[in-house]
Design an enzyme around this catalytic site. Structure first.
Site, PDB file in Angstrom:
ATOM      1  N   ASP A  88       0.925  -1.133  -0.175  1.00 16.84           N
ATOM      2  CA  ASP A  88       0.030   0.108  -0.031  1.00 16.84           C
ATOM      3  C   ASP A  88       0.858   0.985   0.069  1.00 16.84           C
ATOM      4  O   ASP A  88       2.206   0.989   0.217  1.00 16.84           O
ATOM      5  CB  ASP A  88      -0.847   0.169   1.349  1.00 16.84           C
ATOM      6  N   ASP A  95      -0.356   5.179   0.719  1.00 18.95           N
ATOM      7  CA  ASP A  95      -0.345   6.141   1.852  1.00 18.95           C
ATOM      8  C   ASP A  95      -0.496   5.590   3.217  1.00 18.95           C
ATOM      9  O   ASP A  95      -1.085   4.705   3.462  1.00 18.95           O
ATOM     10  CB  ASP A  95      -1.831   7.111   1.609  1.00 18.95           C
ATOM     11  N   ASP A 141      -1.469  -0.768   5.892  1.00 16.19           N
ATOM     12  CA  ASP A 141      -1.729  -0.136   7.302  1.00 16.19           C
ATOM     13  C   ASP A 141      -3.207  -0.212   7.558  1.00 16.19           C
ATOM     14  O   ASP A 141      -3.586  -0.533   8.683  1.00 16.19           O
ATOM     15  CB  ASP A 141      -1.275   1.342   7.086  1.00 16.19           C
TER      16      ASP A 141
END
Length: 224
Positions: free
Chosen positions: A16, A18, A174
């Site tokens: 991922d 961001d 995240d």
């Protein structure tokens, strides 16, 4: 939490963007609040944090319900992108351990990709504004597939572009939304929970840092 299969079976890593590789989520939330204010809407930080991990159409649908209005997608996102671009002009910070982990993956000769719920060009622009420019063979944004996360499409497409079976891919995520997507793709998932994580997500391993997740996956020596 399970242990990774013995013998370091992973043939590729998918990240991922961001909040996992780039420390951009707080910038993105600030930009969203600014953009909405420009359009006459006041939204607090707690509401914005609930959007972490969602693709743009889904996030705008959530905001529209919250505000009781219909947010026009292109106009809203144009303001949001402009506000984010202003914040990124001075450079985009990377998450702790990201450079060291990518260096280790290079040393192992493993391919890697980014699979994000951002638009591809926005993701590429953020990477170019950071110290991670040129580090990924493949960058897949939500508009390149039929469905964004929590559907598995961006991860499946990233694996396809790399030429690696999903079961042999290790994902670093995240958000709970992204973790569900990667699990649905049949991949092994290390989650470094962000500020929106709400509880058990099903990740194979919950790590405090990228380095801890890499050690669990046997990509780097423990403590290294």
């Amino acid at each position: 939490m399970s242990h990774p299969p013995a013998g370091r079976p992973f043939a590729a890593e998918i990240f991922d963007l961001d909040g996992t590789l780039l420390d951009t989520e707080s910038l993105g939330l600030e930009a969203g609040i600014e953009a909405l204010a420009e359009l006459g809407h006041n939204v607090d930080a707690a509401t914005m944090r609930g959007l972490i991990g969602l693709d743009s159409p889904t996030a705008l649908a959530v905001l529209s319900r919250h505000l009781g209005v219909v947010l026009e997608q292109e106009r809203t996102m144009s303001h949001w992108r402009a506000a984010m671009a202003r914040r990124c002009r001075s450079g985009v910070p990377v998450m702790e351990g990201a450079l060291a982990l990518l260096d280790r993956i290079d040393a192992l000769g493993l391919p890697r990709a980014v699979a994000t719920n951002s638009r591809t060009q926005g993701a590429v622009s953020k990477l170019e504004a950071s110290s991670l420019a040129g580090r990924f063979e493949v960058v897949i944004g939500f508009e390149q597939v039929a469905r964004g996360k929590p559907a598995p499409d961006v991860f499946i497409e990233a694996a396809r572009r790399l030429g690696i079976a999903p079961a042999r891919c290790l994902v670093f995520e995240d958000s709970d939304v992204g973790t569900r997507a990667a699990l649905a793709a049949g991949m092994t998932v290390v989650q470094i929970p962000d500020q929106s994580a709400r509880g058990p997500s099903g990740a194979h391993f919950l790590a405090r840092t990228l380095a801890e997740g890499a050690a669990w996956a046997d990509l780097v020596p423990a403590g290294g």
